[in-house]
Design a protein around this motif. Structure first.
Motif, PDB file in Angstrom:
ATOM      1  N   ILE A 102      -8.583 -41.950 -49.039  1.00  0.00           N
ATOM      2  CA  ILE A 102      -7.910 -41.583 -50.287  1.00  0.00           C
ATOM      3  C   ILE A 102      -8.909 -41.478 -51.430  1.00  0.00           C
ATOM      4  N   LEU A 103      -9.861 -42.415 -51.490  1.00  0.00           N
ATOM      5  CA  LEU A 103     -10.888 -42.329 -52.527  1.00  0.00           C
ATOM      6  C   LEU A 103     -11.737 -41.074 -52.349  1.00  0.00           C
ATOM      7  N   ALA A 104     -12.043 -40.718 -51.104  1.00  0.00           N
ATOM      8  CA  ALA A 104     -12.803 -39.494 -50.853  1.00  0.00           C
ATOM      9  C   ALA A 104     -12.012 -38.260 -51.277  1.00  0.00           C
ATOM     10  N   ALA A 105     -10.683 -38.293 -51.055  1.00  0.00           N
ATOM     11  CA  ALA A 105      -9.855 -37.162 -51.475  1.00  0.00           C
ATOM     12  C   ALA A 105      -9.867 -37.020 -52.991  1.00  0.00           C
ATOM     13  N   GLY A 106      -9.752 -38.158 -53.705  1.00  0.00           N
ATOM     14  CA  GLY A 106      -9.811 -38.082 -55.158  1.00  0.00           C
ATOM     15  C   GLY A 106     -11.154 -37.578 -55.657  1.00  0.00           C
ATOM     16  N   SER A 107     -12.223 -37.999 -55.005  1.00  0.00           N
ATOM     17  CA  SER A 107     -13.553 -37.537 -55.399  1.00  0.00           C
ATOM     18  C   SER A 107     -13.737 -36.052 -55.103  1.00  0.00           C
ATOM     19  N   LEU A 167     -11.445 -33.775 -54.967  1.00  0.00           N
ATOM     20  CA  LEU A 167     -10.617 -32.978 -55.883  1.00  0.00           C
ATOM     21  C   LEU A 167     -11.102 -33.048 -57.318  1.00  0.00           C
ATOM     22  N   LEU A 168     -12.197 -33.800 -57.570  1.00  0.00           N
ATOM     23  CA  LEU A 168     -12.747 -33.970 -58.921  1.00  0.00           C
ATOM     24  C   LEU A 168     -11.696 -34.547 -59.859  1.00  0.00           C
ATOM     25  N   LEU A 169     -11.097 -35.635 -59.420  1.00  0.00           N
ATOM     26  CA  LEU A 169     -10.058 -36.301 -60.204  1.00  0.00           C
ATOM     27  C   LEU A 169     -10.646 -36.768 -61.532  1.00  0.00           C
ATOM     28  N   PRO A 170     -10.036 -36.430 -62.674  1.00  0.00           N
ATOM     29  CA  PRO A 170     -10.582 -36.867 -63.969  1.00  0.00           C
ATOM     30  C   PRO A 170     -10.464 -38.383 -64.141  1.00  0.00           C
ATOM     31  N   ALA A 171     -11.277 -38.922 -65.036  1.00  0.00           N
ATOM     32  CA  ALA A 171     -11.355 -40.372 -65.217  1.00  0.00           C
ATOM     33  C   ALA A 171     -10.005 -41.004 -65.540  1.00  0.00           C
ATOM     34  N   PRO A 172      -9.175 -40.453 -66.478  1.00  0.00           N
ATOM     35  CA  PRO A 172      -7.886 -41.101 -66.757  1.00  0.00           C
ATOM     36  C   PRO A 172      -6.953 -41.136 -65.541  1.00  0.00           C
ATOM     37  N   ALA A 173      -7.092 -40.143 -64.649  1.00  0.00           N
ATOM     38  CA  ALA A 173      -6.192 -40.075 -63.495  1.00  0.00           C
ATOM     39  C   ALA A 173      -6.508 -41.133 -62.447  1.00  0.00           C
ATOM     40  N   TRP A 174      -7.744 -41.665 -62.457  1.00  0.00           N
ATOM     41  CA  TRP A 174      -8.092 -42.708 -61.482  1.00  0.00           C
ATOM     42  C   TRP A 174      -7.258 -43.959 -61.695  1.00  0.00           C
ATOM     43  N   ALA A 175      -6.767 -44.178 -62.914  1.00  0.00           N
ATOM     44  CA  ALA A 175      -5.933 -45.358 -63.188  1.00  0.00           C
ATOM     45  C   ALA A 175      -4.604 -45.283 -62.439  1.00  0.00           C
ATOM     46  N   ALA A 176      -4.156 -44.068 -62.098  1.00  0.00           N
ATOM     47  CA  ALA A 176      -2.899 -43.927 -61.357  1.00  0.00           C
ATOM     48  C   ALA A 176      -3.076 -44.152 -59.864  1.00  0.00           C
ATOM     49  N   LEU A 177      -4.328 -44.260 -59.393  1.00  0.00           N
ATOM     50  CA  LEU A 177      -4.557 -44.380 -57.951  1.00  0.00           C
ATOM     51  C   LEU A 177      -4.101 -45.726 -57.378  1.00  0.00           C
ATOM     52  N   PRO A 178      -4.371 -46.884 -58.016  1.00  0.00           N
ATOM     53  CA  PRO A 178      -3.900 -48.160 -57.439  1.00  0.00           C
ATOM     54  C   PRO A 178      -2.392 -48.231 -57.232  1.00  0.00           C
ATOM     55  N   PRO A 179      -1.554 -47.896 -58.252  1.00  0.00           N
ATOM     56  CA  PRO A 179      -0.113 -47.924 -57.955  1.00  0.00           C
ATOM     57  C   PRO A 179       0.316 -46.889 -56.911  1.00  0.00           C
ATOM     58  N   LEU A 180      -0.394 -45.760 -56.864  1.00  0.00           N
ATOM     59  CA  LEU A 180      -0.067 -44.754 -55.855  1.00  0.00           C
ATOM     60  C   LEU A 180      -0.339 -45.282 -54.450  1.00  0.00           C
ATOM     61  N   VAL A 181      -1.475 -45.975 -54.269  1.00  0.00           N
ATOM     62  CA  VAL A 181      -1.802 -46.551 -52.968  1.00  0.00           C
ATOM     63  C   VAL A 181      -0.813 -47.653 -52.601  1.00  0.00           C
ATOM     64  N   LEU A 182      -0.430 -48.478 -53.591  1.00  0.00           N
ATOM     65  CA  LEU A 182       0.540 -49.547 -53.333  1.00  0.00           C
ATOM     66  C   LEU A 182       1.867 -48.985 -52.851  1.00  0.00           C
ATOM     67  N   LEU A 215      -1.707 -36.420 -56.318  1.00  0.00           N
ATOM     68  CA  LEU A 215      -3.160 -36.436 -56.456  1.00  0.00           C
ATOM     69  C   LEU A 215      -3.687 -35.049 -56.793  1.00  0.00           C
ATOM     70  N   VAL A 216      -3.170 -34.021 -56.114  1.00  0.00           N
ATOM     71  CA  VAL A 216      -3.624 -32.650 -56.364  1.00  0.00           C
ATOM     72  C   VAL A 216      -3.255 -32.215 -57.776  1.00  0.00           C
TER      73      VAL A 216
END
Length: 553
Positions: free
Chosen positions: A129-134, A136-151, A244-245
């Motif tokens: 999942i981290l590789a997918a975000g990287s 897709l060039l996920l912007p910095a503010p969007a990385w904050a949404a990744l922990p609840p998304l994984v949960l 994520l996309v």
């Protein structure tokens, strides 16, 4: 109250880690470093695969496929963990006497089951999942949404499995807990089976395997195969990938719709689980579970004595005990039976019009052989990692016997290898008859799988002995987290190296037919050497660990 139960669980894990680290500092440091290396290696692997996809829709489609496979991975293995935590936990009597509502207890159990089910995911799935975000060039503010998304991503399969289990209990009654678990195992196995059938049609895997084995190209008359990604688009995992996309795209507002679908689905499943759990899951109801038994008559005892006659009596006795134990363990039997439904995949493909001629011509046999190999991998991993820990605290009785820790461990390796290897040989023989495989092919495949079962079981039994866990009565915790992770990675590494050796031998034999016999002999010898190292090295380490293992209070 829910926060208190969660905090108690976290403190228990922290105290366990803090108490064990000073006693085994080098082991803890080594495992921590190895975990970081595994995490980094898997991240780089997925990142490299995503980098090969062109930007735009192809990359987004690959991200959806990764999320789909991870969701299927979590869902397929959720039944034993969720069933053990919800239905075989011994602390319901204590929690029932506490000033805590039943719904809070069920909610805490669901979170506990989610954490247990996500153990391997944290090292295997999270890097993807981290590789997918990287990628897709996920912007910095969007990385904050990744922990609840994984949960939410790891919570959804556990809630879905828990709801199916409680619905089966409600329909069958609390006295038939084992039947309910078996029914849900069947549903999950059927889901995985149909998914593999659809994925095979999408990717054209059967045609590729048939061509590799020298068959003519498949006649794809009739309905064309599905477009890759069709099956993944029907899964709830698509919502997570779409979030994520969308967050990585020019219009992050597009993540609102899939995010709302995720939240509504999780909230609905949680509400349904709490409503059913409040009525079903309490100490008095779970105590009504029928004991169930497996009766083995004198004929089975006499036959097993003849089969094990060449072995030393102590080893033969331990193997017979383990087989009887396995047949009486409903959770383990359900885990071992679930992969068997994969054997139905070639038959389901054969009735489809594009593959009907392939079934008649025998071109489906290579695919059937691959399914049997997959079944062996799953069964041997499950059995080898569990066969030691299923003893629980009773393992101390074995250590006080004259046999010793090494004898106990080697007997468990023999039992696991015999059970998984015999199943693989039987399925290979059945596949050869059903799909018109040649006798030399079937004999070679059976020999390879029988040898591979010894290597896979050596890895599993040895690692579970090197990192043992005997103090938990809950079947979900009979294998330590590190044993699960290292056992899976070690088995994948062995399969990859063994497949590379055999694949290289096949390629060399095809290029030099006049020397094919010598090439295959060299390949078989190298594969046997690799198997011996894979089996013996972990077993030696595990035997040394078990022989000096100390009681943990």
């Amino acid at each position: 109250m829910l926060r208190l139960l969660i905090w108690t669980r976290v403190r228990m894990l922290w105290n366990t880690a803090r108490a064990s680290a000073p006693r085994h500092r080098l082991l803890a440091a080594g495992l921590g470093l190895l975990g970081l290396l595994l995490f980094a290696g898997l991240y780089l692997t997925f990142r490299g695969a995503l980098a090969l996809a062109p930007p735009g829709p192809p990359a987004a489609g690959l991200v959806r496929q990764i999320f789909f496979l991870l969701f299927l991975f979590l869902l397929a293995g959720a039944v034993p963990f969720v069933a053990s935590t919800l239905l075989h936990s011994a602390d319901y009597a204590l929690l029932g006497a506490a000033p805590v509502s039943p719904r809070v207890v069920v909610a805490a159990k669901l979170l506990d089951a989610t954490v247990t089910n996500a153990t391997q995911f944290l090292v295997i799935g999270l890097p993807a999942i981290l590789a997918a975000g990287s990628a897709l060039l996920l912007p910095a503010p969007a990385w904050a949404a990744l922990p609840p998304l994984v949960l939410l991503f790891v919570l959804l399969p556990s809630l879905l499995t828990a709801l199916l289990l409680m619905a089966a209990l409600s329909a069958l009654g609390m006295r038939r807990v084992r039947a309910a678990i078996a029914a849900v195992n069947g549903v999950m196995a059927l889901t995985v089976c149909l998914t593999i059938v659809a994925q095979t049609s999408e990717l054209g895997l059967v045609g590729g395997l048939a061509a590799m084995h020298g068959h003519a190209p498949l006649a794809m008359s009739g309905h064309p195969p599905l477009t890759p990604g069709t099956t993944a688009s029907l899964s709830p995992s698509t919502w997570f990938a779409d979030v994520l996309v969308a967050l990585a795209g020019p219009s992050p507002a597009g993540a609102a719709a899939p995010a709302a679908a995720i939240l509504l689905t999780v909230a609905g499943l949680l509400a349904a689980c709490l409503a059913l759990g409040d009525r079903l899951l309490h100490a008095a109801a779970l105590a009504e579970e029928g004991a169930g038994r497996v009766v083995m008559g004198a004929r089975w005892t006499a036959r097993s004595a003849k089969l094990l006659a060449p072995l030393a009596p102590p080893i033969a006795g331990l193997i017979r005990k383990d087989v009887r134990y396995i047949l009486r363990d409903s959770v383990l039997m359900g885990q071992l039976a679930m992969p068997l439904i994969l054997f139905c995949v070639p038959f389901l493909l054969g009735v489809q019009s594009p593959y009907h001629r392939a079934l008649i011509a025998g071109e489906l046999y290579p695919f059937a052989a691959m399914m049997v190999a997959t079944i062996l991998f799953m069964q041997s991993s499950i059995l080898a990692l569990s066969i030691l820990g299923l003893e629980g605290r009773a393992f101390w009785l074995l250590l006080t016997s004259p046999n010793g820790g090494a004898a106990v461990l080697w007997s468990k390796w023999l039992a696991a290898s015999a059970v998984s290897g015999a199943a693989a040989i039987a399925l290979t023989t059945a596949a050869a008859f059903a799909f018109r495989g040649s006798a030399p092919q079937a004999a070679a495949h059976a020999a390879i799988l029988a040898l591979a079962s010894t290597g896979l079981c050596g890895i599993g039994v040895g690692i579970s002995a090197a990192l043992p866990r005997f103090i938990y009565e809950n079947p979900a915790h009979r294998v330590s987290a590190w044993a699960l992770i290292l056992g899976f990675c070690g088995s994948v590494l062995y399969v990859g190296l063994g497949g590379g050796v055999l694949g290289a031998a096949a390629l060399a034999a095809a290029r030099a037919p006049e020397q094919a016999a010598a090439i295959w002999a060299a390949g078989a010898a190298l594969f046997a050497l690799l198997t011996a190292v894979a089996a013996v090295a972990p077993m030696v380490v595990g035997a040394a660990r078990i022989s000096r293992y100390q009681w943990r209070h």
